[in-house]
Design an enzyme around this catalytic site. Structure first.
Site, short mmCIF file in Angstrom:
data_model
loop_
_atom_site.label_atom_id
_atom_site.label_comp_id
_atom_site.label_asym_id
_atom_site.label_seq_id
_atom_site.Cartn_x
_atom_site.Cartn_y
_atom_site.Cartn_z
N GLY A 71 46.37 73.59 23.24
CA GLY A 71 47.45 74.80 23.29
C GLY A 71 48.79 74.06 23.16
O GLY A 71 48.96 73.06 22.85
N GLY A 120 42.89 72.90 24.27
CA GLY A 120 42.85 74.21 24.15
C GLY A 120 41.60 74.64 23.06
O GLY A 120 41.16 75.62 23.08
N ASP A 151 41.95 70.92 31.44
CA ASP A 151 41.94 72.34 31.93
C ASP A 151 40.90 73.10 31.11
O ASP A 151 39.82 72.87 30.60
CB ASP A 151 43.30 72.74 32.11
CG ASP A 151 43.99 72.77 30.72
OD1 ASP A 151 43.65 72.37 29.93
OD2 ASP A 151 45.07 73.68 30.69
#
Length: 381
Positions: A71, A120, A151
């Protein structure tokens, strides 16, 4: 002929070939780092193509020398500094929704993992049904060096890797090659780089959503590579002995006890990575992966959304902003973490990252009810 996925951005291109749609991540100068426009464009594509009966298969690939380097956290951090943490929260809300849609998608997705696959980039590929690695694939979850944590649902797939390999990958940010991705289950196939375009052309001719048929096509081009002798996959007894410990401090202590007995650089490299990382990030990352073992992908994403909102707000630590400064902005690679040591990051603070955000305008991550098509991470060993 490729066309923009949405009218306002050419950062995601779509190629239509019969029943196949190829989504091309198109920010090659930024190593296809996911911007807000890209995440929104991808989400629109996945939602609309699931409903279109004429679309049977999705291919995801990156333009240039990377699949996706993660990301665009620099964009997120800058927007928070200039505006409000809620921009970052909105970015991650949309990204995590995209991850969930991919993880529960009813149609097969084939991700062609050429080059860099980080952060990401793992979120838009590892949750999909087929992940094809190759010789130049480089996978990593480097978030702890940035003051963040793995994440994008990583606590779901890292916790399902063999033994405690997920803790090793998630805490140290270790880089894996294509053979290692296949061996641990992050990749479903390994196709040589010189056959990747032939595979892609074959996939564009299919007229089915049958995963067994798709798998059969990929199998025709795939190989079973051997992992390098120095690979951590060949030292799983050490990985399990050290990274099964209850705390980060105990993990480091176990590694230090192993170091004199091991000639392989694996142990010393792991110690160095852990020493450089944010103490807060290490502790919340370990807790997250451990929690993820007992949760569905949706539950993992909801908890990670709470965690990332606390990080964006700087509720308990501002290490994320310091990491962005040191690694991405000033590039002095000398972050000043606060707290600076593991013993100053108490369990009570770690637990607070899993709690709801104390803000009347904040909401938990609400995910749509979907038929379960959750992927199982299957080790190839």
């Amino acid at each position: 002929m490729a066309s923009p996925a949405s009218g306002d951005s050419d950062q995601v291109l779509v190629e239509a070939n019969g029943s196949t749609r190829t989504l091309v991540l198109n920010r090659p100068k930024q190593l296809n780092a996911l911007s807000s426009a890209m995440v929104t464009g991808l989400l629109k594509c996945f939602i609309s193509y699931e409903e279109e009966t004429t679309v049977k298969l999705l291919i995801v690939k990156g333009k240039g020398r990377a699949f996706c380097a993660g990301g665009d956290v620099a964009e997120v951090a800058q927007s928070i500094n200039n505006d409000t943490w809620k921009y970052g929260a909105d970015f991650f809300r949309t990204e995590f929704l995209l991850n969930y849609i991919i993880a529960t998608y009813s149609k097969p997705q084939v991700s062609l993992l050429t080059g860099i696959v980080m952060g990401g980039g793992a979120g838009v590929s590892i949750h999909g049904r087929f992940r094809v690695a190759t010789e130049n694939t480089v996978f990593a979850m480097p978030e702890t060096a940035l003051g963040l944590f793995p994440d994008i649902g990583a606590s779901y797939f890292l916790s399902r890797l063999p033994g405690f390999y997920g803790e090793y990958v998630g805490l140290t940010g270790a880089r894996l090659d294509g053979a290692e991705m296949l061996a641990c289950g992050l990749a479903t196939h390994f196709v040589p780089l010189n056959r990747m375009s032939l595979l892609e052309e074959s996939l564009k001719k299919v007229d089915t959503s049958d995963p067994f048929a798709i798998c059969g096509i990929i199998d025709q081009f795939s190989q079973q590579p051997s992992v390098k002798g120095s690979s951590a996959m060949n030292r799983m007894e050490i990985i399990n002995r050290c990274f099964s410990k209850r705390t980060v401090e105990e993990i480091i202590s176990a590694l230090e006890q192993e170091a004199p007995r091991v000639t392989n650089k694996l142990v010393t490299a792991a110690i160095q990575s852990l020493r450089k990382a944010s103490p807060t990030s290490l502790k919340i990352s370990l807790a997250s992966i451990r929690e993820g073992r007992l949760q569905t992908v949706g539950e993992c994403l909801r908890r990670e959304y709470r965690m990332v909102c606390h990080v964006m707000r700087g509720d308990f630590s501002r290490d994320f902003f310091e990491g962005c400064r040191a690694i991405l902005v000033d590039k002095d690679r000398n972050p000043k973490w606060m707290p600076p040591t593991l013993d100053q990051v108490h369990d009570g603070v770690v637990g607070k990252y899993f709690s709801k955000v104390d803000d009347p305008e904040w909401e938990d991550l609400n995910l749509p009810t979907r038929s379960s098509h959750e992927r199982r991470i299957v080790p190839k060993l």
